[in-house]
Scaffold this motif. Sequence first.
Motif, PDB file in Angstrom:
ATOM      1  N   VAL A  12       0.811  -1.218   0.000  1.00 36.32           N
ATOM      2  CA  VAL A  12       0.000   0.000   0.000  1.00 36.32           C
ATOM      3  C   VAL A  12       0.846   1.270   0.000  1.00 36.32           C
ATOM      4  N   MET A  13       2.171   1.124   0.030  1.00 40.56           N
ATOM      5  CA  MET A  13       3.048   2.290   0.049  1.00 40.56           C
ATOM      6  C   MET A  13       2.913   3.061  -1.270  1.00 40.56           C
ATOM      7  N   ASN A  14       2.699   4.337  -1.156  1.00 39.85           N
ATOM      8  CA  ASN A  14       2.566   5.197  -2.330  1.00 39.85           C
ATOM      9  C   ASN A  14       3.954   5.658  -2.757  1.00 39.85           C
ATOM     10  N   ARG A  15       4.477   5.053  -3.810  1.00 44.26           N
ATOM     11  CA  ARG A  15       5.829   5.381  -4.266  1.00 44.26           C
ATOM     12  C   ARG A  15       5.912   6.756  -4.905  1.00 44.26           C
ATOM     13  N   ASN A  16       4.780   7.326  -5.283  1.00 43.31           N
ATOM     14  CA  ASN A  16       4.782   8.665  -5.870  1.00 43.31           C
ATOM     15  C   ASN A  16       5.105   9.738  -4.832  1.00 43.31           C
ATOM     16  N   LYS A  17       4.816   9.476  -3.569  1.00 41.81           N
ATOM     17  CA  LYS A  17       5.073  10.447  -2.516  1.00 41.81           C
ATOM     18  C   LYS A  17       6.537  10.462  -2.087  1.00 41.81           C
ATOM     19  N   LEU A  18       7.299   9.459  -2.503  1.00 43.83           N
ATOM     20  CA  LEU A  18       8.666   9.318  -2.018  1.00 43.83           C
ATOM     21  C   LEU A  18       9.561  10.494  -2.405  1.00 43.83           C
ATOM     22  N   SER A  19       9.445  10.963  -3.634  1.00 43.78           N
ATOM     23  CA  SER A  19      10.328  12.050  -4.064  1.00 43.78           C
ATOM     24  C   SER A  19      10.075  13.312  -3.247  1.00 43.78           C
ATOM     25  N   ARG A  20       8.815  13.616  -2.999  1.00 41.39           N
ATOM     26  CA  ARG A  20       8.498  14.797  -2.184  1.00 41.39           C
ATOM     27  C   ARG A  20       8.930  14.595  -0.734  1.00 41.39           C
ATOM     28  N   SER A  21       8.772  13.376  -0.236  1.00 37.43           N
ATOM     29  CA  SER A  21       9.196  13.088   1.139  1.00 37.43           C
ATOM     30  C   SER A  21      10.704  13.200   1.283  1.00 37.43           C
ATOM     31  N   LEU A  22      11.435  12.711   0.288  1.00 39.67           N
ATOM     32  CA  LEU A  22      12.891  12.800   0.340  1.00 39.67           C
ATOM     33  C   LEU A  22      13.345  14.259   0.236  1.00 39.67           C
ATOM     34  N   LYS A  23      12.732  15.010  -0.669  1.00 42.47           N
ATOM     35  CA  LYS A  23      13.064  16.427  -0.797  1.00 42.47           C
ATOM     36  C   LYS A  23      12.829  17.142   0.530  1.00 42.47           C
ATOM     37  N   SER A  24      11.700  16.891   1.140  1.00 46.63           N
ATOM     38  CA  SER A  24      11.370  17.521   2.412  1.00 46.63           C
ATOM     39  C   SER A  24      12.342  17.106   3.521  1.00 46.63           C
ATOM     40  N   ALA A  25      12.679  15.819   3.564  1.00 47.97           N
ATOM     41  CA  ALA A  25      13.611  15.333   4.586  1.00 47.97           C
ATOM     42  C   ALA A  25      14.989  15.974   4.421  1.00 47.97           C
ATOM     43  N   LEU A  26      15.458  16.108   3.179  1.00 43.75           N
ATOM     44  CA  LEU A  26      16.759  16.729   2.926  1.00 43.75           C
ATOM     45  C   LEU A  26      16.752  18.204   3.315  1.00 43.75           C
ATOM     46  N   ILE A  27      15.707  18.916   2.922  1.00 47.07           N
ATOM     47  CA  ILE A  27      15.626  20.345   3.222  1.00 47.07           C
ATOM     48  C   ILE A  27      15.521  20.573   4.733  1.00 47.07           C
ATOM     49  N   ASN A  28      14.686  19.781   5.415  1.00 48.41           N
ATOM     50  CA  ASN A  28      14.551  19.927   6.867  1.00 48.41           C
ATOM     51  C   ASN A  28      15.857  19.606   7.581  1.00 48.41           C
ATOM     52  N   ALA A  29      16.543  18.556   7.140  1.00 53.37           N
ATOM     53  CA  ALA A  29      17.819  18.202   7.759  1.00 53.37           C
ATOM     54  C   ALA A  29      18.851  19.310   7.548  1.00 53.37           C
ATOM     55  N   LYS A  30      18.812  19.939   6.382  1.00 52.38           N
ATOM     56  CA  LYS A  30      19.735  21.049   6.104  1.00 52.38           C
ATOM     57  C   LYS A  30      19.453  22.210   7.049  1.00 52.38           C
ATOM     58  N   VAL A  31      18.190  22.560   7.177  1.00 52.92           N
ATOM     59  CA  VAL A  31      17.806  23.668   8.060  1.00 52.92           C
ATOM     60  C   VAL A  31      18.200  23.358   9.512  1.00 52.92           C
ATOM     61  N   GLU A  32      18.038  22.106   9.909  1.00 49.98           N
ATOM     62  CA  GLU A  32      18.339  21.697  11.289  1.00 49.98           C
ATOM     63  C   GLU A  32      19.810  21.339  11.485  1.00 49.98           C
ATOM     64  N   ARG A  33      20.626  21.530  10.447  1.00 53.92           N
ATOM     65  CA  ARG A  33      22.060  21.236  10.491  1.00 53.92           C
ATOM     66  C   ARG A  33      22.339  19.767  10.798  1.00 53.92           C
ATOM     67  N   ARG A  34      21.545  18.896  10.166  1.00 50.68           N
ATOM     68  CA  ARG A  34      21.707  17.455  10.318  1.00 50.68           C
ATOM     69  C   ARG A  34      22.053  16.799   8.985  1.00 50.68           C
ATOM     70  N   LEU A  35      22.508  17.580   8.032  1.00 50.97           N
ATOM     71  CA  LEU A  35      22.793  17.073   6.698  1.00 50.97           C
ATOM     72  C   LEU A  35      24.298  17.174   6.432  1.00 50.97           C
ATOM     73  N   VAL A  36      24.880  16.048   6.035  1.00 52.13           N
ATOM     74  CA  VAL A  36      26.297  16.009   5.675  1.00 52.13           C
ATOM     75  C   VAL A  36      26.355  15.677   4.189  1.00 52.13           C
ATOM     76  N   CYS A  37      26.971  16.567   3.403  1.00 52.20           N
ATOM     77  CA  CYS A  37      27.023  16.396   1.956  1.00 52.20           C
ATOM     78  C   CYS A  37      28.448  16.146   1.491  1.00 52.20           C
ATOM     79  N   GLY A  38      28.568  15.285   0.501  1.00 56.82           N
ATOM     80  CA  GLY A  38      29.862  14.961  -0.062  1.00 56.82           C
ATOM     81  C   GLY A  38      30.345  13.607   0.424  1.00 56.82           C
TER      82      GLY A  38
END
Length: 159
Positions: A12-38
Amino acid sequence: MCLTKSVEKCQVMNRNKLSRSLKSALINAKVERRLVCGLFPAIAFLEKSPEDVVLCVLPAARPGDAATHIQAVLLQAFCYENYIPVLQVDCGEKLAKYCGLSTKDKQGAYCNCAIITRDDTLPLLEDEVIPMSKNEHLLADFYECTLEEFPRPVIELPI
């Protein structure tokens, strides 16, 4: 019975929502300084404290870049051994955009790895379960549901 519930959840998992969820998770982690890139900063963080990593995001391999591909494969193996979900995305340029990386040259920015770390202001839950946002839970569930799929699914990030 547990197996049936997880199979039902995967169906029942909606795979169409994944891209938006990932985008949101990345942006929120960046704002919260929990994102390590590279790749190298991510490896350095993983070396010190793999238990604090919630999610690892890698772009699809670029043709002709064997060294980065080998490093990414080793990183995936390390994450697998440490029970860290690894998601593959379609484009390193889009990943760089969500990580806040930019360059002024004509080639643009490229991110070959991003990890989301746990929020260290929140206490660990019982049995040392890392607290995650709703989006992070959805992405971790997707990883578990697709663990045995080959080839691994690639999430297409929105522009």
